[in-house]
Design a protein around this motif. Sequence first.
Motif, PDB file in Angstrom:
ATOM      1  N   SER A 267     -48.588  34.239  33.012  1.00 44.51           N
ATOM      2  CA  SER A 267     -47.959  35.552  32.893  1.00 44.51           C
ATOM      3  C   SER A 267     -49.044  36.617  32.837  1.00 44.51           C
ATOM      4  O   SER A 267     -50.041  36.462  32.139  1.00 44.51           O
ATOM      5  CB  SER A 267     -47.117  35.631  31.617  1.00 44.51           C
ATOM      6  OG  SER A 267     -46.068  34.697  31.671  1.00 44.51           O
TER       7      SER A 267
ATOM      8  N   TRP B 100     -45.190  43.451  30.837  1.00 47.65           N
ATOM      9  CA  TRP B 100     -45.686  42.736  32.013  1.00 47.65           C
ATOM     10  C   TRP B 100     -46.406  43.679  32.984  1.00 47.65           C
ATOM     11  O   TRP B 100     -46.017  44.821  33.178  1.00 47.65           O
ATOM     12  CB  TRP B 100     -44.543  42.015  32.723  1.00 47.65           C
ATOM     13  CG  TRP B 100     -43.660  41.300  31.757  1.00 47.65           C
ATOM     14  CD1 TRP B 100     -42.338  41.556  31.520  1.00 47.65           C
ATOM     15  CD2 TRP B 100     -44.013  40.247  30.867  1.00 47.65           C
ATOM     16  NE1 TRP B 100     -41.858  40.727  30.543  1.00 47.65           N
ATOM     17  CE2 TRP B 100     -42.869  39.904  30.117  1.00 47.65           C
ATOM     18  CE3 TRP B 100     -45.184  39.555  30.608  1.00 47.65           C
ATOM     19  CZ2 TRP B 100     -42.860  38.907  29.150  1.00 47.65           C
ATOM     20  CZ3 TRP B 100     -45.177  38.568  29.638  1.00 47.65           C
ATOM     21  CH2 TRP B 100     -44.031  38.247  28.930  1.00 47.65           C
TER      22      TRP B 100
ATOM     23  N   THR C  84     -42.933  34.293  27.240  1.00 50.69           N
ATOM     24  CA  THR C  84     -43.374  34.066  28.610  1.00 50.69           C
ATOM     25  C   THR C  84     -42.454  33.050  29.263  1.00 50.69           C
ATOM     26  O   THR C  84     -41.946  32.143  28.608  1.00 50.69           O
ATOM     27  CB  THR C  84     -44.826  33.556  28.664  1.00 50.69           C
ATOM     28  OG1 THR C  84     -44.923  32.333  27.936  1.00 50.69           O
ATOM     29  CG2 THR C  84     -45.804  34.579  28.084  1.00 50.69           C
TER      30      THR C  84
END
Length: 73
Positions: free
Chosen positions: A45, A58, A40
């Motif tokens: 995140s 992501w 991260t």
Amino acid sequence: MSIERSERSERPTIVLCPGGPMLVRGEAVVQTQDGATHRTTRPVSAICRCGATSRAPWCDGTHKLLPKERRPD
């Protein structure tokens, strides 16, 4: 997918957003099912839980386009 804390920091805080991503606050290493690791780089995140993102691991917001029955709990 697994989340591990970074060697340099405290344990990350994890929040599961209903119908959306997993938010990880703090430094962590995310390991995907294929074994790839991703560190991260942001204070918080967003990690995809629906599997439809184009930026795995992501979140890219694609879950908002899915029917409710296909969104994560």
